[in-house]
Design a protein around this motif. Structure first.
Motif, PDB file in Angstrom:
ATOM      1  N   ALA A 201      23.797 -55.792  24.108  1.00 12.46           N
ATOM      2  CA  ALA A 201      22.591 -54.974  24.285  1.00 12.46           C
ATOM      3  C   ALA A 201      22.360 -54.081  23.067  1.00 12.46           C
ATOM      4  N   ASP A 202      21.107 -53.720  22.878  1.00 14.94           N
ATOM      5  CA  ASP A 202      20.744 -52.858  21.750  1.00 14.94           C
ATOM      6  C   ASP A 202      21.483 -51.525  21.791  1.00 14.94           C
ATOM      7  N   TYR A 203      21.661 -50.953  22.989  1.00 18.25           N
ATOM      8  CA  TYR A 203      22.256 -49.617  23.037  1.00 18.25           C
ATOM      9  C   TYR A 203      23.730 -49.634  22.677  1.00 18.25           C
ATOM     10  N   ILE A 204      24.347 -50.811  22.738  1.00 16.06           N
ATOM     11  CA  ILE A 204      25.728 -50.916  22.268  1.00 16.06           C
ATOM     12  C   ILE A 204      25.749 -50.835  20.744  1.00 16.06           C
ATOM     13  N   ARG A 205      24.758 -51.468  20.125  1.00 15.93           N
ATOM     14  CA  ARG A 205      24.638 -51.369  18.672  1.00 15.93           C
ATOM     15  C   ARG A 205      24.390 -49.908  18.276  1.00 15.93           C
ATOM     16  N   THR A 206      23.566 -49.210  19.065  1.00 12.28           N
ATOM     17  CA  THR A 206      23.319 -47.792  18.795  1.00 12.28           C
ATOM     18  C   THR A 206      24.631 -47.003  18.872  1.00 12.28           C
ATOM     19  N   ALA A 209      26.603 -47.642  15.916  1.00 14.94           N
ATOM     20  CA  ALA A 209      25.999 -46.999  14.742  1.00 14.94           C
ATOM     21  C   ALA A 209      26.373 -45.522  14.658  1.00 14.94           C
TER      22      ALA A 209
ATOM     23  N   MET B  99      21.322 -44.860  11.465  1.00 15.10           N
ATOM     24  CA  MET B  99      20.308 -45.912  11.518  1.00 15.10           C
ATOM     25  C   MET B  99      19.393 -45.748  12.725  1.00 15.10           C
ATOM     26  N   PHE B 101      16.468 -47.974  14.966  1.00 12.15           N
ATOM     27  CA  PHE B 101      16.136 -49.381  15.174  1.00 12.15           C
ATOM     28  C   PHE B 101      14.681 -49.581  15.575  1.00 12.15           C
ATOM     29  N   GLU B 103      13.470 -51.186  18.266  1.00  9.44           N
ATOM     30  CA  GLU B 103      13.114 -51.178  19.688  1.00  9.44           C
ATOM     31  C   GLU B 103      13.579 -49.912  20.400  1.00  9.44           C
ATOM     32  N   THR B 106      15.009 -50.142  24.188  1.00 10.76           N
ATOM     33  CA  THR B 106      16.325 -50.657  24.572  1.00 10.76           C
ATOM     34  C   THR B 106      17.467 -50.038  23.765  1.00 10.76           C
ATOM     35  N   ALA B 107      17.122 -49.171  22.804  1.00 10.08           N
ATOM     36  CA  ALA B 107      18.168 -48.659  21.921  1.00 10.08           C
ATOM     37  C   ALA B 107      18.966 -47.516  22.546  1.00 10.08           C
ATOM     38  N   MET B 169      15.684 -40.974  19.110  1.00 10.16           N
ATOM     39  CA  MET B 169      16.544 -41.762  18.216  1.00 10.16           C
ATOM     40  C   MET B 169      16.621 -41.114  16.827  1.00 10.16           C
TER      41      MET B 169
END
Ligand SMILES: Nc1ncnc2c1ncn2[C@@H]1O[C@H](COP(=O)(O)OP(=O)(O)O)[C@@H](O)[C@H]1O
Ligand code: SF4
Ligand SMILES: [Mg+2]
Lengths: 305, 328
Positions: A201-206, A209, B99, B101, B103, B106-107, B169
């Motif tokens: 999921a995107d929030y895992i990448r967040t 990060a 960073m 993103f 989206e 979903t971020a 974000m």
């Protein structure tokens, strides 16, 4: 949140009521209560007399309403076999089953969550395949067969644990493992699938990060989201646990509700059967409710609904 | 070497990203090099699929499964990240480099409050108390233009609009006061009216805080206004790079010309001007790419373009990859 809980509670009570009615009719259709009360070799006149005295000749609906009325007032009747009040009998056995349910659920979660997380984090590696193998064996082995293997190993070969009875914590070890291992694979597969999905999921990448270490990415950000469906499954699995406890308690002569259910069926002890079924269904419904509430707590998006 | 100067915050040298696909290895980024100085804004432009996101994710070491990076050097503040371990990368990420993103929907993690997610990096990197971190979060939410910031801390992502989430974000990325901010199309997913607001906010914050920024955007009008330098990507390569004024005033690569010429006012673009549409399609990046990757669509293409074109450099710092010394 409170309105949500109350709504779910009302629904839960309706379900329990429906189950008790269905169980009442099914049990009555499965055998003749008067014959059972009269006992072995009773004469036909005696059976008829009992039928009249106990009101068993009246329409089933009337009998059910009367039984329900008495039950709601706290009068659970008397056991035909044990000759003691059903309420005392049930209260005596209930703690054992609750303890067994909780310990086996705890055992199942304790095994399946770490295994599922490992399998997902190292998906398609040997760790994943090992976890899968453990799960497949758990699901393929019949409950009683696994229980017998446990007995052979822990009681007969190692002589570590007692074979049967329910006097000490040691008597709970094997039933807990037998029952817990029975439901663990379903949990494990769900945790694995959920974690694999959530980890991309995107929030895992967040989270990554931000520089968070792997353990907090996995356990804080991923696991909580992956556990939402697990909590829902817990309700379903608790039903299996209650069902499975009849088998496991009987094998290990663990003196709980499951064993009592088995005995009441063997002795055609209708008053006990009915109350046990009612109680198991109420328990099941309450546990489902608990799972729903926990779900709402885990996933804030459900709370508003 | 200029990358050793301490005013260079990011020096990318020979970065490539390969993605394993069913049809073979996809060369998403092919041997690109560029630098970003402290406090400078570099805009990365190019059609979708040309490798902008993979470039930014490679720098942050956030590439998805199946994608691998190679680089001669990936220097952040003089330190080569391509040789740094996971621990060191984690120490820099969210602290010195951050960073944002594409989206915003979903971020953010749906299971935790905005406040919880805002304080995380600050508590981790600054060893700050919960109270200090919340104070910092409220301050930054105010900075990104979120009213009644204190109440927002207790809200969940699903209670916020896309524009608000992207502001969150941005605040989250700024918590530790990073030296470098990478923003990958931060407004593409938002309403047109909100896009301009968010980009203006980013530009203002970048200037005020003196952060170096790599901004990926399709909005050439924004690029013209806020970029110090521009790098134009095509099919995984940087085909032209240089100071904004030079690049817009005298685009040398036929592809850059195509992008700029498609905008109503030639040379100077208007705010909101989108990347031009150039006829033809981007070549497949699976397997070897020989010669100039733009030659199927280039009006100047000739025989010699079948070999890898050379890189030219002008004195003003503009560089381009084409057989033409100066596009007519
Ligand atoms: N997860 C992925 N799997 C396979 N190919 C991918 C994946 N992500 C991106 N790509 C490919 O890599 C190339 C570069 O993508 P990307 O960096 O996202 O482009 P941009 O950000 O410039 O639009 C594209 O050709 C895209 O199709
Ligand atoms: S190298 Fe040839 S094909 Fe490529 S951009 Fe230059 S002129 Fe066009
Ligand atoms: Mg992209």
């Amino acid at each position: 949140m409170i309105g949500y809980v109350l709504k779910r509670l009302g629904l839960a009570l309706l379900v329990a009521l429906a189950v008790s009615a269905i169980a009442f009719f099914l049990l009555r259709l499965s055998g003749d209560a008067a014959t059972a009360i009269a006992g072995e070799g009773a004469r036909q006149e005696d059976i008829e007399l009992i039928r009249k005295t106990y009101g068993l000749d009246r329409p089933l609906v009337v009998q059910y309403v009367e039984w329900l009325w008495q039950t709601l007032r706290g009068d659970f009747g008397t056991s035909l076999y044990f000759k003691t009040p059903v309420s005392a009998l049930v209260l005596d056995k209930l703690p054992t089953t609750i303890v067994l349910g909780l310990t086996s659920l705890g055992f199942a979660l304790l095994v399946s969550i770490p295994l599922g997380v490992l399998a997902a984090v190292y998906a398609n590696s040997w760790i994943d395949r090992l976890a899968l193998a453990i799960a497949v064996v758990g699901q393929a082995l019949p409950n009683f067969f696994f229980a017998l293997i446990l007995v052979m190993f822990f009681s007969i070969t190692l002589r570590w644990l007692p074979v049967s009875g329910s006097d000490s914590w040691a008597h709970f070890v094997m039933p807990t493992i037998a029952l817990g291992y029975y439901v663990a694979p379903a949990f494990m597969r769900l945790v694995r699938a959920g974690m694999i999905e959530v980890l991309s999921a995107d929030y895992i990448r967040t989270a990554r990060a931000k520089g968070l270490p792997a353990r907090s990415v996995i356990f804080k950000h991923a696991l909580r989201n992956a556990l939402v469906p697990v909590v829902a499954l817990t309700a379903v699995q608790l039903g299996f646990l209650l069902g499975g406890s009849v088998v496991v308690e009987t094998i290990f002569a663990l003196d709980g509700l499951g064993y009592l259910a088995y005995q009441s069926i063997t002795y055609k002890d209708f008053p006990v059967m009915q109350v046990v079924v009612l109680l198991l269904s109420v328990l099941y419904v309450l546990l489902t409710l608990l799972a729903d509430v926990a779900n709402a707590w885990l996933d804030p998006r459900i709370r508003v609904a | 070497m200029s990358s050793l100067q301490n005013d260079v915050i990011l020096a990318v040298d020979g970065l490539s990203v390969d993605i394993a696909t069913q049809r073979g290895t996809l060369h998403a980024v092919r041997d690109i090099s560029f630098e970003v100085k402290r406090g400078e804004t570099l805009c990365l432009v190019g059609e979708s699929g040309c490798g902008k996101s993979m470039t930014s994710l490679a720098i942050m070491d956030l590439l998805p499964k199946g994608a691998t990076r190679r680089a001669r050097r990936l220097a952040f503040a003089g330190e080569d990240l391509s040789r740094a371990g996971a621990r060191r990368i984690n120490a820099l990420r969210g602290d010195r480099m951050a960073m944002i993103f594409q989206e915003p929907m979903t971020a953010l993690n749906p299971a935790y409050t905005i406040g919880n997610q805002l304080v995380e990096a600050y508590r981790l990197h600054r060893k700050a108390s919960e109270a200090e971190a919340r104070e910092r979060a409220v301050h930054l939410l105010g900075k990104v233009g979120i009213a009644s910031a204190g109440e927002r801390l207790g809200q969940y992502p699903h209670q916020l609009s896309g524009g608000l989430r992207q502001r969150v974000m941005i605040a989250m990325a700024l918590m530790c006061g990073p030296d470098l901010l990478i923003a990958d199309e931060p407004t593409t997913a938002l309403d047109v009216t909100i896009q301009a607001q968010i980009l203006r906010l980013l530009a203002d914050l970048q200037r005020e805080l003196g952060i170096a920024m790599v901004l990926i955007t399709h909005d050439l009008g924004v690029v013209a206004r806020i970029a110090d330098r521009v790098a134009v990507m095509y099919a995984g390569q940087i085909v032209e790079e240089g100071p904004t004024a030079a690049l817009f005033g005298n685009p040398r690569h036929p592809y850059t010309r195509g992008l700029i010429d498609c905008i109503p006012v030639p040379g100077r673009t208007q705010p909101g001007g989108k990347l031009g549409v150039i006829p033809g399609v981007v070549p497949s990046l699976v397997g070897d790419v020989r010669g100039c990757s733009f030659r199927d669509r280039c009006a100047f293409a000739r025989e010699a373009c079948a070999a890898a074109p050379p890189v030219h450099r002008a004195p003003d710092g503009q560089s381009w990859r084409c057989i033409l010394e100066n596009a007519a």
